[in-house]
Design a protein around this motif. Sequence first.
Motif, PDB file in Angstrom:
ATOM      1  N   SER A 296     -55.917-137.823  38.238  1.00  0.00           N
ATOM      2  CA  SER A 296     -56.468-137.242  39.695  1.00  0.00           C
ATOM      3  C   SER A 296     -57.142-138.484  40.374  1.00  0.00           C
ATOM      4  O   SER A 296     -57.188-139.634  39.931  1.00  0.00           O
ATOM      5  CB  SER A 296     -57.477-136.165  39.454  1.00  0.00           C
ATOM      6  N   ARG A 297     -57.840-138.102  41.574  1.00  0.00           N
ATOM      7  CA  ARG A 297     -58.480-139.158  42.407  1.00  0.00           C
ATOM      8  C   ARG A 297     -59.489-139.849  41.812  1.00  0.00           C
ATOM      9  O   ARG A 297     -60.320-139.441  40.820  1.00  0.00           O
ATOM     10  CB  ARG A 297     -59.086-138.608  43.671  1.00  0.00           C
ATOM     11  N   LEU A 298     -60.055-141.017  41.833  1.00  0.00           N
ATOM     12  CA  LEU A 298     -60.470-142.056  41.188  1.00  0.00           C
ATOM     13  C   LEU A 298     -61.916-141.718  41.567  1.00  0.00           C
ATOM     14  O   LEU A 298     -62.922-142.142  40.988  1.00  0.00           O
ATOM     15  CB  LEU A 298     -60.222-143.460  41.157  1.00  0.00           C
ATOM     16  N   ASP A 299     -62.278-141.877  42.894  1.00  0.00           N
ATOM     17  CA  ASP A 299     -63.455-141.901  43.432  1.00  0.00           C
ATOM     18  C   ASP A 299     -64.226-140.442  43.021  1.00  0.00           C
ATOM     19  O   ASP A 299     -63.490-139.505  42.646  1.00  0.00           O
ATOM     20  CB  ASP A 299     -63.490-141.991  45.074  1.00  0.00           C
ATOM     21  N   TYR A 300     -65.507-140.444  42.918  1.00  0.00           N
ATOM     22  CA  TYR A 300     -66.353-139.228  42.837  1.00  0.00           C
ATOM     23  C   TYR A 300     -66.132-137.981  43.741  1.00  0.00           C
ATOM     24  O   TYR A 300     -66.711-138.047  44.919  1.00  0.00           O
ATOM     25  CB  TYR A 300     -67.774-139.514  42.629  1.00  0.00           C
ATOM     26  N   PRO A 301     -65.751-136.967  43.634  1.00  0.00           N
ATOM     27  CA  PRO A 301     -65.697-135.736  44.317  1.00  0.00           C
ATOM     28  C   PRO A 301     -66.926-134.993  44.750  1.00  0.00           C
ATOM     29  O   PRO A 301     -67.095-133.843  44.337  1.00  0.00           O
ATOM     30  CB  PRO A 301     -64.689-134.889  43.489  1.00  0.00           C
ATOM     31  N   ILE A 302     -67.739-135.608  45.443  1.00  0.00           N
ATOM     32  CA  ILE A 302     -69.210-135.250  45.669  1.00  0.00           C
ATOM     33  C   ILE A 302     -69.042-133.792  46.149  1.00  0.00           C
ATOM     34  O   ILE A 302     -70.074-132.960  45.974  1.00  0.00           O
ATOM     35  CB  ILE A 302     -69.849-136.095  46.396  1.00  0.00           C
ATOM     36  N   HIS A 303     -68.507-133.637  47.337  1.00  0.00           N
ATOM     37  CA  HIS A 303     -68.371-132.388  47.897  1.00  0.00           C
ATOM     38  C   HIS A 303     -67.963-131.452  46.833  1.00  0.00           C
ATOM     39  O   HIS A 303     -68.471-130.283  46.886  1.00  0.00           O
ATOM     40  CB  HIS A 303     -67.370-132.221  49.071  1.00  0.00           C
ATOM     41  N   ASP A 304     -66.699-131.506  46.037  1.00  0.00           N
ATOM     42  CA  ASP A 304     -66.444-130.541  44.983  1.00  0.00           C
ATOM     43  C   ASP A 304     -67.509-130.371  44.147  1.00  0.00           C
ATOM     44  O   ASP A 304     -67.693-129.094  43.988  1.00  0.00           O
ATOM     45  CB  ASP A 304     -65.222-130.947  44.385  1.00  0.00           C
ATOM     46  N   ARG A 305     -68.379-131.187  43.574  1.00  0.00           N
ATOM     47  CA  ARG A 305     -69.275-130.888  42.586  1.00  0.00           C
ATOM     48  C   ARG A 305     -70.343-130.251  43.259  1.00  0.00           C
ATOM     49  O   ARG A 305     -70.685-129.133  42.803  1.00  0.00           O
ATOM     50  CB  ARG A 305     -69.741-132.282  42.162  1.00  0.00           C
ATOM     51  N   ILE A 306     -70.576-130.516  44.559  1.00  0.00           N
ATOM     52  CA  ILE A 306     -71.868-129.560  45.113  1.00  0.00           C
ATOM     53  C   ILE A 306     -71.504-128.106  45.271  1.00  0.00           C
ATOM     54  O   ILE A 306     -72.276-127.218  45.150  1.00  0.00           O
ATOM     55  CB  ILE A 306     -72.520-130.393  46.305  1.00  0.00           C
ATOM     56  N   TYR A 307     -70.069-128.063  45.969  1.00  0.00           N
ATOM     57  CA  TYR A 307     -69.648-126.805  46.421  1.00  0.00           C
ATOM     58  C   TYR A 307     -69.617-125.773  45.176  1.00  0.00           C
ATOM     59  O   TYR A 307     -70.169-124.735  45.222  1.00  0.00           O
ATOM     60  CB  TYR A 307     -68.277-127.080  47.011  1.00  0.00           C
ATOM     61  N   ARG A 308     -69.251-126.428  44.078  1.00  0.00           N
ATOM     62  CA  ARG A 308     -69.237-125.515  42.936  1.00  0.00           C
ATOM     63  C   ARG A 308     -70.329-125.045  42.373  1.00  0.00           C
ATOM     64  O   ARG A 308     -70.575-123.893  41.874  1.00  0.00           O
ATOM     65  CB  ARG A 308     -68.187-126.260  41.776  1.00  0.00           C
ATOM     66  N   LEU A 309     -71.343-126.033  42.282  1.00  0.00           N
ATOM     67  CA  LEU A 309     -72.741-125.596  41.983  1.00  0.00           C
ATOM     68  C   LEU A 309     -73.462-124.531  42.818  1.00  0.00           C
ATOM     69  O   LEU A 309     -73.782-123.593  42.404  1.00  0.00           O
ATOM     70  CB  LEU A 309     -73.678-127.003  41.764  1.00  0.00           C
ATOM     71  N   GLN A 310     -73.346-124.789  44.050  1.00  0.00           N
ATOM     72  CA  GLN A 310     -73.807-123.841  44.965  1.00  0.00           C
ATOM     73  C   GLN A 310     -72.912-122.342  45.029  1.00  0.00           C
ATOM     74  O   GLN A 310     -73.603-121.311  44.938  1.00  0.00           O
ATOM     75  CB  GLN A 310     -73.872-124.348  46.487  1.00  0.00           C
ATOM     76  N   SER A 311     -71.732-122.657  45.046  1.00  0.00           N
ATOM     77  CA  SER A 311     -70.875-121.380  44.950  1.00  0.00           C
ATOM     78  C   SER A 311     -71.333-120.449  43.546  1.00  0.00           C
ATOM     79  O   SER A 311     -71.292-119.284  43.771  1.00  0.00           O
ATOM     80  CB  SER A 311     -69.461-121.712  44.941  1.00  0.00           C
ATOM     81  N   THR A 312     -71.592-121.172  42.651  1.00  0.00           N
ATOM     82  CA  THR A 312     -71.736-120.506  41.153  1.00  0.00           C
ATOM     83  C   THR A 312     -72.860-119.655  41.259  1.00  0.00           C
ATOM     84  O   THR A 312     -73.046-118.505  41.087  1.00  0.00           O
ATOM     85  CB  THR A 312     -71.582-121.390  40.057  1.00  0.00           C
ATOM     86  N   ILE A 313     -73.990-120.421  41.533  1.00  0.00           N
ATOM     87  CA  ILE A 313     -75.182-119.659  41.984  1.00  0.00           C
ATOM     88  C   ILE A 313     -75.103-118.738  43.176  1.00  0.00           C
ATOM     89  O   ILE A 313     -75.747-117.350  42.740  1.00  0.00           O
ATOM     90  CB  ILE A 313     -76.329-120.888  42.354  1.00  0.00           C
ATOM     91  N   LEU A 314     -74.600-118.706  44.209  1.00  0.00           N
ATOM     92  CA  LEU A 314     -74.517-117.918  45.149  1.00  0.00           C
ATOM     93  C   LEU A 314     -73.763-116.487  44.867  1.00  0.00           C
ATOM     94  O   LEU A 314     -74.268-115.559  44.800  1.00  0.00           O
ATOM     95  CB  LEU A 314     -73.981-118.359  46.275  1.00  0.00           C
ATOM     96  N   ARG A 315     -72.617-116.869  44.186  1.00  0.00           N
ATOM     97  CA  ARG A 315     -71.842-115.499  43.735  1.00  0.00           C
ATOM     98  C   ARG A 315     -72.435-114.880  42.642  1.00  0.00           C
ATOM     99  O   ARG A 315     -72.382-113.499  42.416  1.00  0.00           O
ATOM    100  CB  ARG A 315     -70.467-116.092  43.270  1.00  0.00           C
ATOM    101  N   SER A 316     -73.520-115.444  41.737  1.00  0.00           N
ATOM    102  CA  SER A 316     -74.110-114.800  40.768  1.00  0.00           C
ATOM    103  C   SER A 316     -75.018-113.987  41.148  1.00  0.00           C
ATOM    104  O   SER A 316     -75.355-112.914  40.853  1.00  0.00           O
ATOM    105  CB  SER A 316     -74.625-115.749  39.746  1.00  0.00           C
TER     106      SER A 316
END
Length: 903
Positions: free
Chosen positions: A753-773
């Motif tokens: 996959s892409r080599l650079d760090y997917p910072i938006h994806d990481r933060i989105y998944r963290l925020q989304s998980t907490i919010l949906r819970s």
Amino acid sequence: MIPWLTTLSVCTVFLYNILLGSNYLALTQGVNFYLQQLNTLPIIENLSSAENIFKESKFNDLQRFSEVIRETDKLEGLFTIYRSLEDDRIYLEIASEQLNKNYLGTVTLDSGIGESGIYSGLALQDFLFYFRRVNNRIHFVIRNVNFRATSETPEHKALTRSFSDSVLYSVPIVSVSSQRKSLLINLNDLLIQDFAGLTPLLKSSLFADYELAENKSYFGEVNSFPENIEINSIYNFSANQGANLITVPDSRALTLKVHYSFSQLPENNGYIPRLADERVGYFITAYQDLSNYNTTESFVRYINRWHLEPSVNDAPLSPPKKPIVFWIENAVPLEYRDAIREGVLMWNKAFEKAGFLNAIQVRQMPENADWHPADVRYNTIRWFNSIDAFFAKAPTRVNPLTGEILDADIIVDANMVRSLQPEYRSLIAANSNQINQLLSSNHQGFCKVPNPKTSDDRCYGIESSLQAAIGATAISMMPNSALDDEKMQEYVHQYLRSLIAHEVGHALGLRHNFHGSTMLAPAELNNPEITHSKGLVSSVMDYLPVNLAPQGTAQGDYFPATIGPYDEWAIMYGYKPSNFESIGEIIPEAEKPFLEQIVGSSKQPELAYATDEDIWDINPNANVWDMSNDVLVYSQWQMDNARLMWQKLDKHYPVKGESYSQLRTVFDKILIYYFRNANLIADYIGGQSFRRNYALDVNNWAFVPTDLAKQREALASLNEYIFAEDAFNFSPQLLNQLAPSRWNHWGNPVPISRLDYPIHDRIYRLQSTILRSLLEGDRLHRLLDIELKTLLGEALTIPELFDTLQNSIWTEVLGKEELKSISSIRRSLQREHLEILLEMVLRKTDVPEDGRTLAWYELKQLQKAISAKLKKSGEQLDIYTTAHLEEISDRITKTLNASLLSR
């Protein structure tokens, strides 16, 4: 445990139906008669008696006994074994009195492949079995122990027709000796086939169709002792298209060694089964008493425990007649043996409270030991290697009739400590799939707890290793950013000692106690005077995080240095001799008053108990990987620690000459830790405490909703650490150094996959998980129910939750300030919040109807605010923000105007 074949059950008879309160003679009539009934068999029709076996003419055609055993080595013991080394034939001699008699069988995977769940030392099966002769064959039968009835009663007759034993194998009788009154079977017919159930295990673990190659399989070491026989079978498996295994030279073929122990079941040894109580956490042996119609409970439950007897009766403190001895396997690295020894001996403190001196002993397995670690006579602590295991576990072998623990073997994967050494800064390769799995899990979080039915020790091990790695990372970021070898060695010692103490607790019969971490206030956690006397936690049977002191506080113990008050109390319940034992032999029910005196203390806060099946609920007081009686404060401390570590990474890492990939791994590791603590805070919302106490007074409730002020504080904390615009501020310098590993070989594939760090994806998944819970249906249903369970104004309502979240997530739109550009991270969070509300309105999620209508209301308010802000701002906004808000408004309009078909 590997869930291929759990203890299969079969009919047995159990004489016991004397109620407490009967006359003294009934209460003291003795265990001997009681145990004799355990071997009473159901009626077996159309089978010759043992005496007639040796008189039947049909056996004249069999080989002569003397001819069969000629040129074999004879091994005498529980069963006599004859082995021919020339052609690898092994014969088992079964005496007439050994037919239809209960024996205990245990099966251990002695050598594995080091990946995908096939690990050395795993317990595969344990069962109660007997040999039954049917015509000219011997049946290997697993006995049913789940249902019992008093012998010679109508209920017993019905029992034998209602439930079945399990005939696992049938093998031919090779020879019969009328003189010896015994018969021979060829063990090759029994054990050089897939007796252990490895074929389905390999299929489920490796997703490949491996088949046993019997012509390549053979026996290893075989021994027969007075009370047990020990047999090694080496199995070779092959597949036309094997799994893509890293640890095997050619995946089309692999070899596994299985150790079998068949042992005498203890009888008339004075062991008294002890009744279980749901307020004290023991593994249990349970059966249904079909003779008992006089109580509302037909199940009889015994705790699983060792047979300990004081050598000096009536003494307040006495050595046991037979101590519990653990042997440290000679494969354990030398530098870890002291920590393991201390972790085992930590439990003697509890046994002293129960009246036993030096109840547990530790010995070192000699380098030239003539016994096998899987030998049922020895309790061992074993060491194994893998590329992906990360776990420790403590399977026990238990008499399924009484609950008496007969054997325990603790196994530890070297990965649990190997990567904590100074030369490693990373514990596990935190690749994209792993992080995504974590950050997209439900409110309970990744690896919250093993399934009680199929305990996932690997899941626990990864989390435990992560916690230990975070501590090691924190140590590495002390002043000067240099690791102190002595400090690191002490840290590893503390971690391994605590890990072993937890597993030894399991080996003693104890279940998890996820209330264990809540004993001390946050300010007490790093006070050695408290933690070394009272304990860091009330129970080491919790899943415990590393105890990292907050900034500005001197660091105390990272992991418990002693067991806690609950551990002492639980051992007292399980092992303290009752006063009836000085009178004579008793039946289990006679101990009830004695046990009630002990368990009556369960209302004390430090004796609170919650185990695996208790914590799927939303309970901030009973959780995993939490610490202190105020998790809200503690988790905020840990997220502050994580932020500090990120700052240190930004300023001081990578070290000159170090790979950038190690920096990426540490960054991800800290992100997981940050999420873990945010997830704990979320459990305050709609949370409630639950205690297993019995009703004591009018103020003693089973459920107590979390305080409203605490819930509001938790929401404010989540807004600050998760949802706020400045919650995640990382410098471009740091983000541009988070490179993946470029090594490409077995065990270390290069990401495609892409080599650079997917910072938006990481933060989105963290925020989304907490919010949906926070907005999931179960939590909203809970909030609605709690309104009926509390006084007016003392509950957090769904409208308050919705308003609080909407106001914090849409501050740019709903605030009084002039609308400015909305950052990309905030836009992602806002889209996710919108999506959740739309799903509620469109009935795509299971939420209360009040939740759905409130979502509709929140959308209306949001749409009005967006329209007003856009109208006021005109063309001053950047195109990102304008497009974002106009698209949001359009989606709301279409959803609110949608014509839904009635169901």
